[in-house]
Motif scaffolding. Structure first.
Motif, PDB file in Angstrom:
ATOM      1  N   MET A   1      28.515  18.226  69.887  1.00 34.39           N
ATOM      2  CA  MET A   1      29.759  18.209  70.265  1.00 34.39           C
ATOM      3  C   MET A   1      30.353  19.523  69.433  1.00 34.39           C
ATOM      4  O   MET A   1      31.107  20.308  69.745  1.00 34.39           O
ATOM      5  N   GLN A   2      30.150  19.244  67.951  1.00 32.26           N
ATOM      6  CA  GLN A   2      30.947  20.046  67.055  1.00 32.26           C
ATOM      7  C   GLN A   2      30.266  21.545  67.116  1.00 32.26           C
ATOM      8  O   GLN A   2      31.178  22.590  67.016  1.00 32.26           O
ATOM      9  N   ARG A   3      28.937  21.465  67.323  1.00 31.24           N
ATOM     10  CA  ARG A   3      28.552  22.810  67.325  1.00 31.24           C
ATOM     11  C   ARG A   3      28.677  23.627  68.679  1.00 31.24           C
ATOM     12  O   ARG A   3      28.959  24.876  68.660  1.00 31.24           O
ATOM     13  N   LEU A   4      28.989  23.024  69.618  1.00 32.27           N
ATOM     14  CA  LEU A   4      29.586  23.548  71.096  1.00 32.27           C
ATOM     15  C   LEU A   4      30.747  24.121  70.677  1.00 32.27           C
ATOM     16  O   LEU A   4      31.356  25.175  71.191  1.00 32.27           O
ATOM     17  N   PHE A   5      31.771  23.319  69.994  1.00 34.15           N
ATOM     18  CA  PHE A   5      33.194  23.828  69.939  1.00 34.15           C
ATOM     19  C   PHE A   5      32.820  25.052  68.988  1.00 34.15           C
ATOM     20  O   PHE A   5      33.759  26.291  69.361  1.00 34.15           O
ATOM     21  N   TRP A   6      32.263  25.205  67.934  1.00 31.87           N
ATOM     22  CA  TRP A   6      32.110  26.447  66.980  1.00 31.87           C
ATOM     23  C   TRP A   6      31.541  27.439  67.882  1.00 31.87           C
ATOM     24  O   TRP A   6      31.881  28.929  67.859  1.00 31.87           O
ATOM     25  N   GLN A   7      30.551  27.138  68.718  1.00 28.72           N
ATOM     26  CA  GLN A   7      29.883  28.308  69.584  1.00 28.72           C
ATOM     27  C   GLN A   7      30.895  28.911  70.437  1.00 28.72           C
ATOM     28  O   GLN A   7      31.053  29.965  70.839  1.00 28.72           O
ATOM     29  N   GLY A   8      31.743  27.991  70.894  1.00 30.62           N
ATOM     30  CA  GLY A   8      32.633  28.359  72.024  1.00 30.62           C
ATOM     31  C   GLY A   8      33.822  29.283  71.500  1.00 30.62           C
ATOM     32  O   GLY A   8      34.075  30.298  72.043  1.00 30.62           O
ATOM     33  N   LEU A   9      34.183  28.816  70.347  1.00 31.17           N
ATOM     34  CA  LEU A   9      35.142  29.633  69.534  1.00 31.17           C
ATOM     35  C   LEU A   9      34.557  30.879  69.241  1.00 31.17           C
ATOM     36  O   LEU A   9      35.311  32.252  69.302  1.00 31.17           O
ATOM     37  N   ALA A  10      33.358  31.041  68.759  1.00 30.82           N
ATOM     38  CA  ALA A  10      32.610  32.100  68.190  1.00 30.82           C
ATOM     39  C   ALA A  10      32.578  33.270  69.552  1.00 30.82           C
ATOM     40  O   ALA A  10      32.997  34.399  69.516  1.00 30.82           O
ATOM     41  N   TYR A  11      32.032  32.647  71.000  1.00 33.38           N
ATOM     42  CA  TYR A  11      31.944  33.572  72.013  1.00 33.38           C
ATOM     43  C   TYR A  11      33.503  34.274  72.403  1.00 33.38           C
ATOM     44  O   TYR A  11      33.696  35.215  72.740  1.00 33.38           O
ATOM     45  N   LEU A  12      34.436  33.216  72.572  1.00 33.93           N
ATOM     46  CA  LEU A  12      35.917  33.454  72.706  1.00 33.93           C
ATOM     47  C   LEU A  12      36.158  34.722  71.733  1.00 33.93           C
ATOM     48  O   LEU A  12      37.004  35.666  72.484  1.00 33.93           O
TER      49      LEU A  12
END
Length: 120
Positions: A1-12
């Motif tokens: 879940m944490q990885r998805l958060f960081w990935q989403g923030l990076a893409y945003l």
């Protein structure tokens, strides 16, 4: 879940940086730096994609390795900050707004100027 958060923030942040290329009010570099920071926590592949990017890679590598900002980028950033403040003054903003933005902009300028220049 944490990885998805960081990935989403990076893409945003990459998306916002791309918008910043065409919208003068939206900065590009801070969003790319946050994308690099968040992307490094999500995926090494994403981090290296940014660091090797054709247009942004060299600037991001200089920052990532040395915390360095090229002199011409410093001059450009300080010029834009100064022009932005002058525009705020010219528009007749209230004294508290002029003073607050002067303090914030001055802090930004001090930070920019205090960063080392790349050693190429």
């Amino acid at each position: 879940m944490q990885r998805l958060f960081w990935q989403g923030l990076a893409y945003l942040c990459v998306l916002l940086a791309m918008l910043g290329l065409v919208l003068p009010i939206l900065p590009t570099t801070p969003f790319l730096l946050v994308a690099l920071w968040a992307g490094a926590r999500a995926s090494h592949r994403f981090k290296w994609w940014l660091l090797r990017h054709q247009h942004f890679g060299s600037v991001l590598r200089q920052w990532y390795r040395h915390g360095a900002i090229a002199t011409h980028h410093k001059v450009m950033a300080v010029s834009v900050i100064a022009l932005s403040w002058l525009w705020i003054v010219w528009r007749g903003s209230s004294l508290p707004i002029v003073g607050l933005t002067a303090v914030v902009f001055l802090c930004c300028i001090i930070f920019l100027v205090s960063r080392p220049s790349p050693v190429d």
